[in-house]
Design an enzyme around this catalytic site. Structure first.
Site, PDB file in Angstrom:
ATOM      1  CE1 TYR A 176     -18.085  29.330  23.734  1.00 41.83           C
ATOM      2  CE2 TYR A 176     -18.753  28.569  21.554  1.00 41.83           C
ATOM      3  CZ  TYR A 176     -18.762  28.425  22.941  1.00 41.83           C
ATOM      4  OH  TYR A 176     -19.453  27.392  23.524  1.00 41.83           O
TER       5      TYR A 176
ATOM      6  CG  ASP B 197     -14.849  20.610  24.446  1.00 40.23           C
ATOM      7  OD1 ASP B 197     -13.830  20.080  24.899  1.00 40.23           O
ATOM      8  OD2 ASP B 197     -15.302  21.703  24.857  1.00 40.23           O
TER       9      ASP B 197
ATOM     10  CE1 TYR C  94     -11.996  28.036  22.230  1.00 41.15           C
ATOM     11  CE2 TYR C  94     -14.364  28.157  21.887  1.00 41.15           C
ATOM     12  CZ  TYR C  94     -13.261  27.553  22.472  1.00 41.15           C
ATOM     13  OH  TYR C  94     -13.436  26.475  23.294  1.00 41.15           O
TER      14      TYR C  94
ATOM     15  CD  GLU D 145     -22.168  25.376  22.492  1.00 33.13           C
ATOM     16  OE1 GLU D 145     -20.971  25.719  22.364  1.00 33.13           O
ATOM     17  OE2 GLU D 145     -22.576  24.233  22.230  1.00 33.13           O
TER      18      GLU D 145
ATOM     19  CG  ASN E 229     -23.474  21.272  19.085  1.00 34.07           C
ATOM     20  OD1 ASN E 229     -23.988  22.335  19.406  1.00 34.07           O
ATOM     21  ND2 ASN E 229     -22.172  21.046  19.216  1.00 34.07           N
ATOM     22  CD  GLU E 230     -20.148  24.225  17.766  1.00 29.19           C
ATOM     23  OE1 GLU E 230     -19.131  23.519  17.824  1.00 29.19           O
ATOM     24  OE2 GLU E 230     -20.237  25.332  18.327  1.00 29.19           O
TER      25      GLU E 230
END
Ligand code: BDP
Length: 613
Positions: A478, A166, A482, A515, A421-422
């Protein structure tokens, strides 16, 4: 790899500025030998910078493939007889470097430095330096991209490069290009580690000396002398030998936001004559993970800060000294003490600044997108892909871990490595893929810092296959954005429920949010805090942060993101990602004041508790 500095024995010539520039629309530059002679173009480009936004035209901004840069280089006569190295801070993502028409270097990976030694016989009066830069990302590169080719009605190849992450796929010569001179025999590398005991410290050093035939050893007639110099310039202590120890009494430790940097001055001598000299700034501190706490200098540290991006108007992802310093001053203004180099290694200049300002860094490799259902399923629902059966990033991953640790090993600001990351950590294959990479990071790091993998919302205590292997549970969550969209109260509850499960499952591991955030369009307001307003961002942050104190091992909160940033276009982005606490031009949203009030009240290090408890 040592950072280029000028000393009594070394010179650095900056090759930044305006270069000739040409977009290779048909990928014919190699066949047509654009690297021979003057590049046939009227266009120019700034170095360092991303070319995308500067070019102003959308066919350049969104170009997929190669572009070419070129400039003339004159080597001053006073450097004759010196070893000359051409060094690139970073070229994103793939570089081919030509010197007077000959290929002298290739490098893949857009966020780490590389260098090449120039042969004296290759140096002409005026030299032509040409760089072919390619921005294609696929399932074998890091970051991961979803690359495809098709043909239009005229048979022309159409290249598509969908980032599997992203942020905008900025490209170009992003960091300084320098010509560095060293003596023929030179200080090649310095490895520093330390032990502390009360008010004294021992700094262990190991110096590599090389000549034209490679490394030389201690019997070669060369000797090494090392000084430890205080900030006021006074000599603290000295030692001799290729390896050794510096004993420091009444040591001044490097602490978060209260930095202290010694200079470790390494001198290479032959028969008493100085051959080479290099100064390495070094902060003395310890880092450890113990009993669910993250300890810096044996005291529990609380991470307050952000996930960031190297992202600016005009210069894109190119190193931007003024903006970098402004960001750190804004962070200090609001009581933030740390950030993560999401989602790639940042410029060496930034790391040096963090050492100097006392900003704590989680240092991340560009391993983002190791999840083949991530962007794809979000945007165009497709059949589920088997990430670890398909992904081909193993070699690139090993390389970026090695290159990052080689580059940043001595930085006191770096307290943890993030090796991804992720990624898709729920799928079979995740453990087999990551176990050797975690081991590799630990083996390569002389300071043995903790290693983490930052995990996605769906990586839960019941499903995640890597959490047992990492030192700190770093969660991107989130709740209230989300998930539970529009309902921060329910979001807060869900956050707490998950955190409690992690705490129960891993009572000895520190847990932090790497995050959490909400898209917020600056200037959108509403009495009832609805999504995208500044009021909602504050309500979201409040509802989430309220859960943290009850989780015993919770060691920090990094908000996503420090500032709004550019992404590729899709239905969930409004001229980029708007989760910034600051706008892209660094104006505060209401959340900045909320966080300032919260963070200035939380100490960086808890003085009252110590590791002995
Ligand atoms: C996470 C990613 C980050 C995104 C963020 C978001 O780690 O790169 O920008 O979420 O959705 O998935 O804003």
């Amino acid at each position: 790899m040592l950072y280029p500095i000028t000393t009594q024995t070394r010179a650095v010539i900056d090759l930044g500025g305006i270069w000739r520039f040409k977009v290779d629309y048909d990928e014919c530059g190699l066949n047509e030998k654009w690297f021979m002679g003057m590049l046939d173009t009227e266009s120019v480009m700034c170095v360092p910078a991303s070319y995308n936004d500067i070019a102003a035209m959308s066919d350049i901004r969104n170009h997929v493939g190669s572009v070419w840069y070129q400039r003339d280089v004159v080597v001053p006569q006073l450097l004759t007889g010196q070893r000359l190295v051409l060094r690139f801070g970073s070229v994103t993502h793939k570089a081919h470097v030509y010197w007077n028409g000959a290929l002298i270097a290739e490098h893949s990976g857009g966020f780490t430095p590389f260098e090449v030694v120039l042969k004296p016989s290759d140096i002409a009066e005026t030299n032509q330096l040409t760089v072919r830069v390619n921005n294609i990302l696929d399932i074998s590169t890091l970051p991961v991209g979803l690359y495809s080719e098709s043909k239009d009605e005229n048979g022309k190849i159409i290249r598509k490069n969908m980032p599997n992450f992203d942020f905008f796929n900025y490209a170009g010569i992003h960091r300084p290009v320098t010509l560095v001179s060293t003596p023929e025999y030179f200080i090649d590398d310095i490895i520093l580690t330390n032990e502390c005991s009360g008010t004294s410290a021992k700094v262990h050093y190991a110096v590599t000396i090389s000549g034209k035939d490679g490394a030389v050893d201690a019997d070669s007639g060369f000797s090494v002398a090392v000084d430890c110099i205080a900030e006021d310039g006074s000599l603290v202590t000295s030692a001799n030998g290729f390896t050794g120890e510096l004993h420091i009494e009444n040591v001044k430790r490097w602490n978060p936001l209260k930095p202290y940097l010694y200079t470790i001055r390494v001198k290479l001598l032959k028969d008493g004559t100085l051959i080479d000299l290099y100064d390495e700034p070094y902060g003395i501190r310890t880092v450890a993970v113990k009993n669910g706490q993250f300890l810096i200098n044996e005291k529990p540290f609380y991470f307050k800060g952000f996930g960031k991006h190297e992202d600016a108007f005009y210069t894109g992802r190119g190193f931007n000294a003024a903006q970098t310093l402004l960001d750190f001053n804004l962070m200090k203004w609001m009581g933030a003490n740390s950030f993560r180099t999401s989602h790639y290694p940042y410029a060496e200049e930034t790391m040096r600044l963090c050492d100097r300002l006392g900003i704590v860094v989680i240092d991340e490799v560009p391993a983002v997108g190791i999840h083949l259902n991530f962007m794809a399923s979000l945007l165009t629902p497709a059949e589920k892909r088997d990430t670890f059966a398909e992904i081909q990033t193993k070699a690139a991953h090993e390389t970026v871990i090695r290159e990052l640790i080689e580059r940043d090993k001595n930085h006191c600001c770096v307290v943890m490595w993030s090796i991804a990351n992720e990624p898709e950590t729920n799928d079979k294959g995740a453990d087999a893929y990551f176990a050797p990479l975690i081991k590799r990071a630990k083996d390569l790091d002389p300071q043995k810092r903790p290693v983490t993998i930052v995990t996605l919302m769906s990586s839960l205590p019941e499903t995640c296959r890597v959490s047992a292997m990492i030192d700190v549970l770093c969660l991107n969550r989130y709740y209230g954005w989300y998930l539970q969209s529009g309902d921060v109260k329910e979001g807060g509850k869900a956050a707490y429920t998950e955190l409690q499960k992690w705490q129960e499952k891993f009572p000895d591991k520190p847990i932090m949010y790497t995050e959490f955030g909400a898209d917020t369009v600056a200037g959108f307001h509403s009495l009832d805090p609805v999504m995208f307003t500044e009021e909602y961002q504050v309500a979201y942050l409040k509802a989430n942060t309220e859960q943290f104190a009850a989780i015993k091992n919770f060691v920090g909160e990094h908000v996503w993101n420090f500032a709004d940033f550019e992404t590729s276009q899709n239905i969930i982005r409004v001229q980029g990602n708007k989760k910034g606490v600051f706008t892209r031009d660094r104006k505060p949203k209401m959340a900045a004041y909320f966080l300032k009030e919260r963070w200035t009240a939380i100490p960086d290090l808890k003085e009252e508790e110590s590791s002995q408890n």
